[in-house]
Design an enzyme around this catalytic site. Structure first.
Site, PDB file in Angstrom:
ATOM      1  N   ASN A 132       1.522  -0.018   2.402  1.00 21.71           N
ATOM      2  CA  ASN A 132       0.215  -0.057   1.496  1.00 21.71           C
ATOM      3  C   ASN A 132      -1.095   0.246   1.732  1.00 21.71           C
ATOM      4  OD1 ASN A 132      -1.488  -1.998  -0.054  1.00 21.71           O
ATOM      5  ND2 ASN A 132       0.304  -2.021  -1.332  1.00 21.71           N
ATOM      6  N   ASN A 189      -1.235  -7.022   1.910  1.00 27.13           N
ATOM      7  CA  ASN A 189      -1.967  -6.155   1.107  1.00 27.13           C
ATOM      8  C   ASN A 189      -2.975  -5.488   1.789  1.00 27.13           C
ATOM      9  OD1 ASN A 189      -2.770  -4.445  -1.161  1.00 27.13           O
ATOM     10  ND2 ASN A 189      -1.927  -5.782  -2.726  1.00 27.13           N
ATOM     11  N   ASP A 239      -7.225  -7.629  -3.670  1.00 26.40           N
ATOM     12  CA  ASP A 239      -6.469  -6.378  -3.263  1.00 26.40           C
ATOM     13  C   ASP A 239      -6.865  -5.464  -2.151  1.00 26.40           C
ATOM     14  OD1 ASP A 239      -4.764  -3.935  -3.150  1.00 26.40           O
ATOM     15  OD2 ASP A 239      -4.941  -3.847  -5.503  1.00 26.40           O
TER      16      ASP A 239
END
EC number: 3.1.1.17
Length: 316
Positions: A132, A189, A239
């Site tokens: 990711n 993340n 994020d």
């Protein structure tokens, strides 16, 4: 919200750059407005600055491409398609592009001649999930997160069953050995290091009861100590994130609510000090420009930027 009618604020200071704590006042440039550099994409992620070429690369995941924005001309062009449903990007200490690919379920490096080297695609004989986000430490080690988000459907990759837990990995720059350095996170993340490299910050995007940003002490440059919760995101969704040279965390933010969309800024103790309001949820960001004092924000369908009075950490 009609994004086609968005225009920069004609007022200085830009009201979109909010001071939540007096400590943030020194970082706001009073006559610098938030600019939208480009729009019309599907889901923007992974911005990375190439100062030697004065351009920015970022991923448009569902469109399976990496795009390029040129600082001098403002032109947006195609860098790579297909990109393997690229997500996070960074540069290594030799200036090469390092990319997380959902499609190939791998981390790759783009050599100076354009050749692509696979850095990691398996762990202990099983395929990675969907790498990711990625950063490179001062010693050249590549650290990345591996949640299953990119294999949950066909929009940002190819649907598949996970073969591994949701780990965080370190790839040794000398031996090439891949190690799982964190195995206890729900939805790892975004990640970044503190300016001195002694702390690793990680977004736990499936944390319960709320999402959060956690911090680990880095032990001997290759292992992680005990986890501590630094920031409880409440109703928001952090994020991607980056550190500035003063140790503040600049975090992409949002959660289907105009009041939350944009960037949140926290001091090293986790106290919110500033906010940049955007008309879209911000997935990821990086510092760039000649002096690393321009914040580039990959936000849903658009790319934004604003000048700030602090530099991002080198390599971020």
């Amino acid at each position: 919200m009609d994004l086609t009618v968005w225009t920069p604020s004609p007022r200085y200071p830009d009201p979109a750059v909010e001071i939540l704590d007096a400590a943030f006042a020194r970082y706001r440039v009073f006559n610098a407005a938030v600019e939208r550099l480009a729009t019309g994409f599907r889901w923007c992620e992974g911005p990375v600055w190439f100062g030697d070429g004065r351009y920015l690369l970022w991923s448009d995941i569902p469109n399976d491409r990496i795009l390029r924005w040129d600082e001098e001309s403002g032109v947006v062009g195609l860098y790579r398609k297909p990109s393997g449903f690229a997500n996070g990007n960074t540069r290594d200490r030799q200036g090469r592009l390092v990319t997380c690919e959902h499609g190939g379920r791998r981390v790759t490096r783009t050599e100076h001649d354009g050749a692509i080297t696979v850095l990691a695609d398996t762990f202990e004989g099983r395929r990675l999930n969907s790498p990711n986000d990625v950063v490179t430490a001062a010693d050249g080690a590549v650290w990345f997160t591996d949640p299953p988000f990119g294999i949950g459907g066909f929009y940002e990759g190819v649907r598949a069953e996970p073969e591994l837990p949701q780990n965080v990995y370190r790839l040794d720059p000398v031996t090439g050995v891949l190690e799982a350095v964190a195995t206890d996170l729900a939805g790892p993340n975004g990640l970044c290091f503190s300016p001195d490299g002694r702390v690793l910050y990680l977004v736990e995007s499936r944390g319960r009861p709320t999402r959060r940003i956690v911090a680990y002490d880095v032990v001997a440059g290759r292992a992680l100590g005990d986890r501590r919760v630094l920031i409880d995101a409440g109703p928001g969704t952090p994020d991607g994130l980056r550190c500035d040279v003063d140790g503040n965390l600049w975090c992409g933010w949002g959660m289907g609510d105009d009041a939350l969309d944009g960037v949140m800024v926290f001091n090293p103790d986790g106290r919110p000090i500033g906010r940049i309001r955007l008309p879209e949820r911000c997935a990821n960001l990086c510092f760039g420009g000649r002096h690393r004092n321009r914040l580039f924000m990959a936000a849903s369908q658009s790319l934004y930027a604003v000048h700030v009075d602090v530099q991002g950490c080198a390599g971020g």
